[in-house]
Scaffold this active site. Sequence first.
Site, short mmCIF file in Angstrom:
data_model
loop_
_atom_site.label_atom_id
_atom_site.label_comp_id
_atom_site.label_asym_id
_atom_site.label_seq_id
_atom_site.Cartn_x
_atom_site.Cartn_y
_atom_site.Cartn_z
N ARG A 149 -17.62 9.86 39.78
CA ARG A 149 -16.32 9.56 39.48
C ARG A 149 -15.64 9.82 41.05
O ARG A 149 -16.60 9.83 42.05
CB ARG A 149 -15.58 10.93 39.08
CG ARG A 149 -15.77 11.26 37.28
CD ARG A 149 -15.92 12.21 37.19
NE ARG A 149 -15.69 12.49 35.55
CZ ARG A 149 -16.80 12.98 35.06
NH1 ARG A 149 -17.96 13.72 35.87
NH2 ARG A 149 -17.13 13.46 34.25
N LYS A 174 -17.45 16.67 36.63
CA LYS A 174 -16.31 17.86 36.32
C LYS A 174 -16.43 19.04 35.17
O LYS A 174 -17.92 18.67 34.50
CB LYS A 174 -15.54 16.27 35.31
CG LYS A 174 -14.28 16.64 34.64
CD LYS A 174 -13.56 15.77 34.13
CE LYS A 174 -12.98 15.94 33.06
NZ LYS A 174 -12.10 14.81 32.06
N HIS A 243 -12.05 3.87 39.31
CA HIS A 243 -13.29 4.75 37.95
C HIS A 243 -12.88 2.99 36.91
O HIS A 243 -14.07 3.24 36.46
CB HIS A 243 -12.08 4.60 37.99
CG HIS A 243 -12.31 6.09 36.75
ND1 HIS A 243 -12.57 7.22 37.13
CD2 HIS A 243 -12.17 6.30 35.40
CE1 HIS A 243 -13.32 8.05 36.05
NE2 HIS A 243 -12.58 7.54 35.09
N ARG A 246 -17.21 2.89 37.26
CA ARG A 246 -17.50 3.92 36.99
C ARG A 246 -17.46 3.15 35.79
O ARG A 246 -18.16 3.09 34.75
CB ARG A 246 -16.61 4.93 36.52
CG ARG A 246 -17.31 6.21 35.65
CD ARG A 246 -17.00 7.24 36.59
NE ARG A 246 -16.77 8.00 35.24
CZ ARG A 246 -17.89 9.63 34.62
NH1 ARG A 246 -18.69 8.92 35.51
NH2 ARG A 246 -17.52 10.12 33.41
N HIS A 269 -19.82 13.48 30.40
CA HIS A 269 -19.40 13.17 29.65
C HIS A 269 -20.14 14.35 28.85
O HIS A 269 -20.84 14.75 28.11
CB HIS A 269 -19.69 12.26 28.00
CG HIS A 269 -18.54 11.23 29.23
ND1 HIS A 269 -18.09 9.90 29.38
CD2 HIS A 269 -17.34 11.12 29.76
CE1 HIS A 269 -17.49 8.94 29.24
NE2 HIS A 269 -16.42 10.08 30.46
N TYR A 278 -16.63 3.30 24.72
CA TYR A 278 -17.69 1.64 25.71
C TYR A 278 -18.05 0.75 24.15
O TYR A 278 -18.60 -0.24 24.53
CB TYR A 278 -18.79 2.28 26.68
CG TYR A 278 -18.03 3.06 27.81
CD1 TYR A 278 -17.46 2.32 29.15
CD2 TYR A 278 -18.10 4.36 27.83
CE1 TYR A 278 -16.17 2.87 29.54
CE2 TYR A 278 -17.25 4.66 29.20
CZ TYR A 278 -16.76 3.96 29.99
OH TYR A 278 -15.66 5.27 30.92
#
Length: 301
Positions: A149, A174, A243, A246, A269, A278
């Site tokens: 990120r 995150k 992003h 990414r 995630h 994805y």
Amino acid sequence: MQVLAQQQLLDFLQQLKIEKRASEHTVKSYQRDLQRLVAYCEQHNVDCWSDLSSTDVLKHIAERHRLGLSSTSLQRELSASRSFYLFLMKTGQTDINPALHVKAPKQARKLPKTLDVDQVSALLDADANSILEVRDVAMFELFYSSGLRLSELHELNVEDIDLHDKQLKVVKGKGGKSRLLPVGAKAISALQAWLKVRPPAIEMQDNAVFTSVKGKRLGNRSIQLRLKQWCIKKGVTEAVHPHMLRHSFASHLLEASQDLRGVQELLGHENISTTQIYTHLDFQHLAEVYDQAHPRAKKTS
């Protein structure tokens, strides 16, 4: 609103920062979203949080929706409200959570834009003509190599990277979670080239990997602008942002490996449902291959 209600909000934000170890960005987002709820309360003469009803929350979200806010933004605001009321309930300051069953209007989920492998190669396989460009290529290689990120690349320190074992550690991703990531050979070479010419840090305690020519940690906005300038220089017409690199990392890795769990871990995630987007990108690619290659996929004239 009453002074007590404002203090309760401040206590919640403080708890987020200290006990939950939320990032400064997250705390500010919660504060911004909840201040909009405060504005609604003041406009409708709601003096304390226990007086707010589910109908009020629904009206507030409806008003925000009429202003053109997306479903994602509305869901985020509702999440902030639910979390705040959960805090109030746990601390015995209210018995209800009026935002609990309120839902934002559904919106079709947009698939993230990605670059194909050839586009990535055209972007990254280019000679750097200055110290700044050596740094920039290392940044862009790392975005694509490890799926970082923007905030994670910004926070990266020299001690977080192991060039010998070709890996790096995201210390605070995150949600405050750390993870270990592989670094590809191209990114390792680019990093080695940058670290040889990297200016010494201004502050001894700040050992940032990516710095300005004055040795100051490079900010998020500067990183975004450097990528934009690099694309202009290379004649890339696509509006590429960090992003997107990414997203491209995730899409290409999933396409080659079909390992959804592995990609989830690499991206950091929390829920696999976030990573599953994805698979839709992968299917789009397969559908295009099918349309082009299958002898009976197209109508004959």
